[in-house]
Design a protein around this motif. Sequence first.
Motif, short mmCIF file in Angstrom:
data_model
loop_
_atom_site.label_atom_id
_atom_site.label_comp_id
_atom_site.label_asym_id
_atom_site.label_seq_id
_atom_site.Cartn_x
_atom_site.Cartn_y
_atom_site.Cartn_z
N VAL A 7 -2.94 -3.54 7.72
CA VAL A 7 -1.50 -3.79 7.69
C VAL A 7 -1.31 -5.24 8.09
CG1 VAL A 7 0.77 -3.09 8.50
CG2 VAL A 7 -1.07 -1.40 8.37
N THR A 8 -0.75 -6.03 7.20
CA THR A 8 -0.59 -7.46 7.43
C THR A 8 0.79 -7.90 6.95
OG1 THR A 8 -1.60 -9.65 7.07
CG2 THR A 8 -1.58 -8.13 5.20
N ASP A 9 1.12 -9.17 7.19
CA ASP A 9 2.38 -9.70 6.67
C ASP A 9 2.11 -10.46 5.38
OD1 ASP A 9 2.63 -12.96 7.62
OD2 ASP A 9 1.13 -11.70 8.60
N GLU A 10 3.17 -10.80 4.67
CA GLU A 10 3.02 -11.49 3.40
C GLU A 10 2.66 -12.95 3.64
OE1 GLU A 10 5.51 -12.07 -0.76
OE2 GLU A 10 6.43 -11.13 0.99
N PRO A 11 1.54 -13.43 3.10
CA PRO A 11 1.16 -14.83 3.29
C PRO A 11 2.14 -15.75 2.59
CG PRO A 11 -0.65 -13.55 2.32
CD PRO A 11 0.58 -12.70 2.27
N PRO A 12 2.18 -17.03 2.96
CA PRO A 12 3.03 -17.98 2.23
C PRO A 12 2.66 -17.99 0.75
CG PRO A 12 2.19 -18.96 4.26
CD PRO A 12 1.49 -17.65 4.10
N THR A 13 3.64 -18.23 -0.11
CA THR A 13 3.41 -18.16 -1.55
C THR A 13 2.37 -19.16 -2.03
OG1 THR A 13 5.27 -19.65 -1.91
CG2 THR A 13 5.72 -17.29 -2.01
N HIS A 14 2.23 -20.29 -1.33
CA HIS A 14 1.30 -21.32 -1.75
C HIS A 14 -0.12 -21.09 -1.23
CE1 HIS A 14 3.13 -22.53 2.13
NE2 HIS A 14 1.86 -22.74 2.42
N GLN B 21 -7.49 -0.57 1.94
CA GLN B 21 -6.12 -0.46 1.44
C GLN B 21 -5.26 -1.49 2.16
OE1 GLN B 21 -4.62 3.45 0.92
NE2 GLN B 21 -2.50 2.81 0.69
N ILE B 22 -4.56 -2.31 1.40
CA ILE B 22 -3.76 -3.40 1.96
C ILE B 22 -2.29 -3.03 1.93
CG2 ILE B 22 -3.31 -5.88 1.90
CD1 ILE B 22 -6.27 -5.24 2.14
N THR B 23 -1.65 -3.02 3.08
CA THR B 23 -0.21 -2.78 3.18
C THR B 23 0.43 -4.06 3.69
OG1 THR B 23 -0.57 -0.44 3.68
CG2 THR B 23 1.59 -1.34 4.19
N VAL B 24 1.36 -4.61 2.91
CA VAL B 24 1.93 -5.94 3.19
C VAL B 24 3.38 -5.81 3.60
CG1 VAL B 24 2.36 -8.25 2.27
CG2 VAL B 24 0.37 -6.96 1.50
N ALA B 25 3.72 -6.39 4.74
CA ALA B 25 5.09 -6.39 5.24
C ALA B 25 5.75 -7.72 4.94
CB ALA B 25 5.10 -6.14 6.75
N GLY B 26 7.03 -7.69 4.55
CA GLY B 26 7.80 -8.91 4.42
C GLY B 26 8.48 -9.22 5.73
N ALA C 69 7.54 -12.69 14.58
CA ALA C 69 8.24 -11.97 13.51
C ALA C 69 7.25 -11.18 12.67
CB ALA C 69 9.02 -12.95 12.64
N GLU C 70 6.09 -11.77 12.40
CA GLU C 70 5.07 -11.09 11.61
C GLU C 70 4.54 -9.86 12.32
OE1 GLU C 70 5.26 -14.27 12.20
OE2 GLU C 70 4.97 -15.45 10.37
N LYS C 71 4.30 -9.98 13.63
CA LYS C 71 3.80 -8.84 14.39
C LYS C 71 4.82 -7.71 14.43
CE LYS C 71 0.84 -11.72 17.31
NZ LYS C 71 0.65 -12.34 18.63
N THR C 72 6.09 -8.06 14.53
CA THR C 72 7.14 -7.04 14.53
C THR C 72 7.15 -6.27 13.21
OG1 THR C 72 8.51 -8.30 16.08
CG2 THR C 72 9.61 -6.65 14.71
N ASP D 233 -1.97 -10.29 11.42
CA ASP D 233 -1.06 -11.16 10.68
C ASP D 233 -1.86 -12.17 9.86
OD1 ASP D 233 -1.16 -13.91 12.15
OD2 ASP D 233 -0.92 -12.47 13.78
N HIS D 234 -1.17 -12.86 8.95
CA HIS D 234 -1.87 -13.70 7.96
C HIS D 234 -2.66 -14.85 8.59
CE1 HIS D 234 1.69 -16.26 8.58
NE2 HIS D 234 0.93 -17.25 8.15
N THR D 235 -2.30 -15.27 9.80
CA THR D 235 -3.03 -16.37 10.44
C THR D 235 -4.45 -15.97 10.80
OG1 THR D 235 -2.28 -15.81 12.68
CG2 THR D 235 -0.88 -17.29 11.39
N LYS D 236 -4.72 -14.67 10.89
CA LYS D 236 -6.07 -14.20 11.25
C LYS D 236 -6.96 -13.99 10.02
CE LYS D 236 -4.34 -12.00 15.44
NZ LYS D 236 -4.11 -10.74 16.17
N LEU D 237 -6.36 -14.01 8.83
CA LEU D 237 -7.15 -13.83 7.61
C LEU D 237 -8.03 -15.05 7.39
CD1 LEU D 237 -4.47 -12.36 5.19
CD2 LEU D 237 -6.33 -11.14 6.31
#
Length: 326
Positions: free
Chosen positions: A218-225, A242-247, A65-68, A196-200
């Motif tokens: 371009v990355t996805d939104e990490p978990p809030t915690h 420049q950070i672009t965050v996808a939900g 889902a994150e990659k999409t 995606d956030h798992t690679k950060l």
Amino acid sequence: MVRANGAVSLRELARVVQTSEVTVRRDVRALEAEGLLDRRHGGAVLPGGFTRESGFPQKSLSATAEKTAIADLAAGLVEEGEAIVVGAGTTTQELARRLARVPGLTVVTNSLLVAQALAHANRVEVVMTGGTLRGSNYALVGSGAEQSLQGLRVSRAFLSGSGLTAERGLSTSNMLSASVDRALVQAAAEVVVLADHTKLGADTMFQTVPTDVITRLVTDEPPTHDDRAATELQALADQGVQITVAGTGASAGASAPSSAAPVPPADADTAPGRPPRRDVPLPGQRRTRGGAGPGPQRLNPGGGLEQGPGTGAVERNARMADLRRR
């Protein structure tokens, strides 16, 4: 799952075992204390400091889902008639599927999967490198691939990798793949990393793109915690990325702006059907490599920019909360 894939996200673990991320996080801490795995931003990896490379089947099933969501946003950066290079990877393969709709595009790639995704696209020209086929990720590598890129110049490079840190930039676990990725970077005026956030925070053996060469992430939104992910994103932004965050999923609907919501003028995108994106403002936005700008800036809890180094945990949480509201 960690033994099979080399790395796994907390979201994926929670989905598989059908429990909450809070419970999974507690269990991961216990396993780390026993030396059975190492925690990373939003997930876990095999112990030993460097993550090993997963096979393509495992990669294709991880963080789908994150990659999409990442691919949807990255495709919006590509303009009609542009010439770009696209590296190998499961996220770049998702990007290629969306690029098939961009007329007049020229795509240079060393990935068989990227080329296959674009093979039947109208008015999209695909140029493949030479080289030796690396079957584990369906990519052409070696001196033949690198030599075929000499003298090439395109507007952007879209690359993925195994890990991304502010200290080392993008990295991968395979020496041959790293060498070709570096050649792809040399051909481009701008470098866009899809991760995606798992690679950060994951650090793998061979550096491909130093942080100061990366134009945009371009990355996805990490978990809030996940305060560590917010820290890594801020460190990257402090260095001019420049950070672009996808939900994704439910969080996208809860946190992303509507299509009518205002966006920063430099990245205005009001086309119907475009996925929402949130850009972290940059110090001296790097449109081309080698550009200079003012000193480091950061987002304050009110959403404005202020000068200075990294912030504490409270400010980082407020900053990510602000991103989710925008």
